[in-house]
Write a protein that holds these residues in place. Structure first.
Motif, PDB file in Angstrom:
ATOM      1  N   LEU A   9       0.829  -1.212   0.000  1.00 16.01           N
ATOM      2  CA  LEU A   9       0.000   0.000   0.000  1.00 16.01           C
ATOM      3  C   LEU A   9       0.864   1.263   0.000  1.00 16.01           C
ATOM      4  O   LEU A   9       0.549   2.246  -0.682  1.00 16.01           O
ATOM      5  N   GLY A  10       1.954   1.245   0.760  1.00 19.18           N
ATOM      6  CA  GLY A  10       2.865   2.378   0.760  1.00 19.18           C
ATOM      7  C   GLY A  10       3.492   2.602  -0.602  1.00 19.18           C
ATOM      8  O   GLY A  10       3.628   3.740  -1.062  1.00 19.18           O
ATOM      9  N   ALA A  11       3.863   1.512  -1.279  1.00 16.24           N
ATOM     10  CA  ALA A  11       4.464   1.626  -2.612  1.00 16.24           C
ATOM     11  C   ALA A  11       3.460   2.172  -3.622  1.00 16.24           C
ATOM     12  O   ALA A  11       3.804   3.008  -4.464  1.00 16.24           O
ATOM     13  N   ILE A  12       2.214   1.727  -3.530  1.00 20.42           N
ATOM     14  CA  ILE A  12       1.178   2.231  -4.438  1.00 20.42           C
ATOM     15  C   ILE A  12       0.956   3.726  -4.224  1.00 20.42           C
ATOM     16  O   ILE A  12       0.870   4.498  -5.186  1.00 20.42           O
ATOM     17  N   ASN A  13       0.882   4.135  -2.973  1.00 20.85           N
ATOM     18  CA  ASN A  13       0.695   5.563  -2.684  1.00 20.85           C
ATOM     19  C   ASN A  13       1.904   6.387  -3.084  1.00 20.85           C
ATOM     20  O   ASN A  13       1.758   7.527  -3.538  1.00 20.85           O
ATOM     21  N   ALA A  14       3.107   5.851  -2.906  1.00 23.08           N
ATOM     22  CA  ALA A  14       4.315   6.576  -3.317  1.00 23.08           C
ATOM     23  C   ALA A  14       4.343   6.756  -4.827  1.00 23.08           C
ATOM     24  O   ALA A  14       4.767   7.798  -5.326  1.00 23.08           O
ATOM     25  N   ARG A  15       3.872   5.760  -5.561  1.00 24.57           N
ATOM     26  CA  ARG A  15       3.838   5.850  -7.019  1.00 24.57           C
ATOM     27  C   ARG A  15       2.902   6.970  -7.472  1.00 24.57           C
ATOM     28  O   ARG A  15       3.127   7.605  -8.494  1.00 24.57           O
ATOM     29  N   LYS A  16       1.845   7.204  -6.686  1.00 24.28           N
ATOM     30  CA  LYS A  16       0.903   8.279  -7.008  1.00 24.28           C
ATOM     31  C   LYS A  16       1.366   9.632  -6.490  1.00 24.28           C
ATOM     32  O   LYS A  16       0.764  10.653  -6.798  1.00 24.28           O
ATOM     33  N   GLY A  17       2.420   9.641  -5.662  1.00 19.38           N
ATOM     34  CA  GLY A  17       2.920  10.888  -5.104  1.00 19.38           C
ATOM     35  C   GLY A  17       2.255  11.277  -3.808  1.00 19.38           C
ATOM     36  O   GLY A  17       2.307  12.428  -3.401  1.00 19.38           O
ATOM     37  N   TRP A  18       1.601  10.323  -3.139  1.00 21.86           N
ATOM     38  CA  TRP A  18       0.928  10.577  -1.870  1.00 21.86           C
ATOM     39  C   TRP A  18       1.771  10.053  -0.733  1.00 21.86           C
ATOM     40  O   TRP A  18       2.426   9.021  -0.843  1.00 21.86           O
TER      41      TRP A  18
END
Length: 113
Positions: free
Chosen positions: A92-101
């Motif tokens: 989940l952290g990686a997905i959010n980091a990919r979005k810039g969140w």
């Protein structure tokens, strides 16, 4: 991160990629990726906050795993559940980091502020 109506500074694709790698490598190498990013990439605010979060999460997981390893059978089963939670939260952290969140782990100890 709370939604804000103030303009946010643009996050570069390089920062997003580094933050993504910090979260993904945290899955396998625990404290090391967060510590490396925290020490060497302090000039980028997004990567720095990601590194702090990953480092706090890794330290929390190490402490919980140590305590659970001392409890026979039930603790060992709970350590397996904890590892599954670790995998899910890092993804989940990686997905959010990919979005810039910015992603905040649900029950991490905030030792590094």
């Amino acid at each position: 991160m709370q939604p804000s109506f103030l303009p946010q500074p643009a996050i570069s694709q390089h920062s997003k990629n580094v933050a993504l790698l910090v979260y993904l490598f945290t899955l396998f190498f625990s404290v090391i990726p967060g510590l490396v990013a925290y020490v060497f990439l302090r000039d980028d605010a997004f990567v720095l906050s990601t590194a702090k979060e990953a480092l706090n999460w890794s330290i929390t997981m190490l402490l919980c795993s140590f305590v659970l390893s001392l409890i026979p059978f039930v603790g060992w089963l709970l350590a397996g559940v904890l590892y599954c939670i670790h995998v899910i939260c890092c993804i989940l952290g990686a997905i959010n980091a990919r979005k810039g969140w910015l992603y905040r782990f649900p029950f991490a100890l905030r030792l590094i502020a």
